[in-house]
Design a protein around this motif. Structure first.
Motif, mmCIF file in Angstrom:
data_model
loop_
_atom_site.group_PDB
_atom_site.id
_atom_site.type_symbol
_atom_site.label_atom_id
_atom_site.label_comp_id
_atom_site.label_asym_id
_atom_site.label_seq_id
_atom_site.Cartn_x
_atom_site.Cartn_y
_atom_site.Cartn_z
ATOM 1 N N THR A 208 73.866 87.986 42.558
ATOM 2 C CA THR A 208 73.504 86.578 42.630
ATOM 3 C C THR A 208 74.737 85.722 42.885
ATOM 4 O O THR A 208 75.853 86.094 42.496
ATOM 5 C CB THR A 208 72.801 86.120 41.341
ATOM 6 N N ASN A 209 74.516 84.579 43.530
ATOM 7 C CA ASN A 209 75.595 83.611 43.718
ATOM 8 C C ASN A 209 75.666 82.613 42.573
ATOM 9 O O ASN A 209 76.567 81.769 42.534
ATOM 10 C CB ASN A 209 75.416 82.844 45.032
ATOM 11 N N ASP A 210 74.746 82.705 41.614
ATOM 12 C CA ASP A 210 74.676 81.735 40.513
ATOM 13 C C ASP A 210 74.830 82.466 39.192
ATOM 14 O O ASP A 210 73.877 83.040 38.666
ATOM 15 C CB ASP A 210 73.335 80.996 40.556
ATOM 16 N N GLU B 4 88.585 68.802 40.795
ATOM 17 C CA GLU B 4 87.385 68.201 41.386
ATOM 18 C C GLU B 4 86.968 68.920 42.672
ATOM 19 O O GLU B 4 85.773 69.120 42.924
ATOM 20 C CB GLU B 4 87.655 66.728 41.666
ATOM 21 N N LYS B 5 87.939 69.337 43.485
ATOM 22 C CA LYS B 5 87.608 70.046 44.716
ATOM 23 C C LYS B 5 86.925 71.373 44.415
ATOM 24 O O LYS B 5 85.955 71.757 45.068
ATOM 25 C CB LYS B 5 88.870 70.279 45.550
ATOM 26 N N ALA B 6 87.447 72.083 43.419
ATOM 27 C CA ALA B 6 86.843 73.364 43.052
ATOM 28 C C ALA B 6 85.442 73.162 42.504
ATOM 29 O O ALA B 6 84.532 73.950 42.776
ATOM 30 C CB ALA B 6 87.725 74.072 42.033
ATOM 31 N N ALA B 7 85.236 72.087 41.739
ATOM 32 C CA ALA B 7 83.904 71.799 41.207
ATOM 33 C C ALA B 7 82.915 71.488 42.328
ATOM 34 O O ALA B 7 81.758 71.928 42.292
ATOM 35 C CB ALA B 7 83.983 70.637 40.220
ATOM 36 N N GLU B 8 83.373 70.748 43.330
ATOM 37 C CA GLU B 8 82.504 70.427 44.452
ATOM 38 C C GLU B 8 82.156 71.682 45.259
ATOM 39 O O GLU B 8 81.020 71.855 45.705
ATOM 40 C CB GLU B 8 83.187 69.388 45.353
ATOM 41 N N HIS B 9 83.147 72.560 45.436
ATOM 42 C CA HIS B 9 82.880 73.810 46.145
ATOM 43 C C HIS B 9 81.858 74.651 45.391
ATOM 44 O O HIS B 9 80.926 75.200 45.995
ATOM 45 C CB HIS B 9 84.168 74.605 46.318
ATOM 46 N N ARG B 10 82.012 74.745 44.085
ATOM 47 C CA ARG B 10 81.047 75.526 43.293
ATOM 48 C C ARG B 10 79.650 74.931 43.415
ATOM 49 O O ARG B 10 78.655 75.655 43.536
ATOM 50 C CB ARG B 10 81.465 75.555 41.826
ATOM 51 N N LYS B 11 79.547 73.611 43.416
ATOM 52 C CA LYS B 11 78.246 72.956 43.550
ATOM 53 C C LYS B 11 77.590 73.331 44.881
ATOM 54 O O LYS B 11 76.390 73.613 44.941
ATOM 55 C CB LYS B 11 78.423 71.443 43.428
#
Length: 299
Positions: free
Chosen positions: A155-157, A166-173
């Motif tokens: 799974t990807n989740d 913040e950039k890493a959080a946006e990528h994870r989202k």
């Protein structure tokens, strides 16, 4: 070793990895030459072509020699104007410093991955690639027989570490914006060579029929065979290098060991088929869809 079409293949690892000399990837490559390159890839699992300095169009053309291309990623945006090119950019929080096989959370993961070095740090920033076929052969017979019977949920989740910025959080989202859960055989039979390999990696989170505790313990045991030092090649990049690896029987890891320095690769992947286990059964979707927008050659 010199091939029938005249290029040299020099091993750079005992069990995985070779450097190809005498091939210019920007040229129009003869079908016989492409066949020899593919045979070398099946044997060595990962090939490096030094000092090629391709542009995006040339990388796409070269990758397409292995088959139909996927789009860049099921959920992550591509390079602007290039729907089949994924930017692997440290500045965007995309540091895949864990062992994985590309996009195994969908039913038809890529057949082949190509990487092109564009911006390379002066130290660190290497890529480690592991031979999952050798790992399977290393298993003691009782573990091999167990692995033959097991299916893993990819799974990807899952429970990622907290994003560092913040950039890493946006990528994870973005990465989990569409959720996938797929059942794959733990032992995949290679569709070209017939070789068996452990098909697990970072997106494999549990085993069908087993609980979380048993799954974690068994995944750790199987993964320990994949990442034995003798099964790994470490590739140090220079700008212009191209690396090709067989995504059906390898894992890879990009150590986060270059501080705040920039690092940019472009990835192009070739569409693959649904993995097949030793019993002849194919992978199947548990949650999500067939990712047809990503893998045009779904089978």
């Amino acid at each position: 070793m010199t091939t029938s079409t005249g290029f040299d293949v020099r091993k750079i690892g005992g069990r995985i990895g070779a450097e190809v000399l005498g091939v210019t990837l920007s040229d129009d490559l003869d079908p016989a030459l492409v066949s020899d390159i593919n045979s070398s890839l099946l044997e060595h699992k990962a090939l490096i072509f030094r000092d090629q300095h391709l542009d995006d169009a040339a990388q796409l053309r070269f990758a397409s020699l292995f088959g139909e291309l996927t789009t860049a990623h099921p959920t992550v945006p591509s390079v602007e104007g290039q729907p089949s090119i994924l930017p692997v950019d440290a500045e965007e929080g995309i540091r895949a410093n864990h062992w994985h096989t590309d996009v195994t959370f969908v039913r038809t993961p890529p057949k082949v991955s190509t990487l092109r070095g564009i911006v390379v740090p002066p130290y660190g920033g290497t890529t480690l690639i592991a031979n999952a076929g050798a790992a399977y052969q290393d298993l003691p017979q009782p573990l091999r027989e167990l692995a033959d019977k097991l299916w893993a949920v990819h799974t990807n989740d899952y429970d990622y570490a907290a994003p560092r910025n913040e950039k890493a959080a946006e990528h994870r989202k973005r990465f989990v914006s569409r959720k996938y859960r797929t059942a794959h055989p733990v032992v995949r039979v290679h569709p070209e060579s017939g070789e068996r390999g452990l098909f697990i990696g970072g997106f494999a989170q549990s085993f069908l029929g087993l609980g979380p505790s048993e799954s974690r313990d068994l995944l750790r045991i199987f993964q320990s065979y994949v990442i034995r030092p003798e099964n790994i090649v470490r590739i140090a990049w220079s700008p212009g290098d191209v690396v090709v690896f067989d995504n059906r029987i390898t894992q890879h890891y990009a150590p986060d060991d270059y501080g705040d320095l920039p690092r940019l690769l472009h990835r192009v992947t070739v569409a693959g088929d649904a993995p097949v286990g030793v019993d002849g059964e194919r992978s199947y979707v548990l949650e999500g869809d067939e990712a047809g927008h990503y893998t045009p050659a779904a089978a």
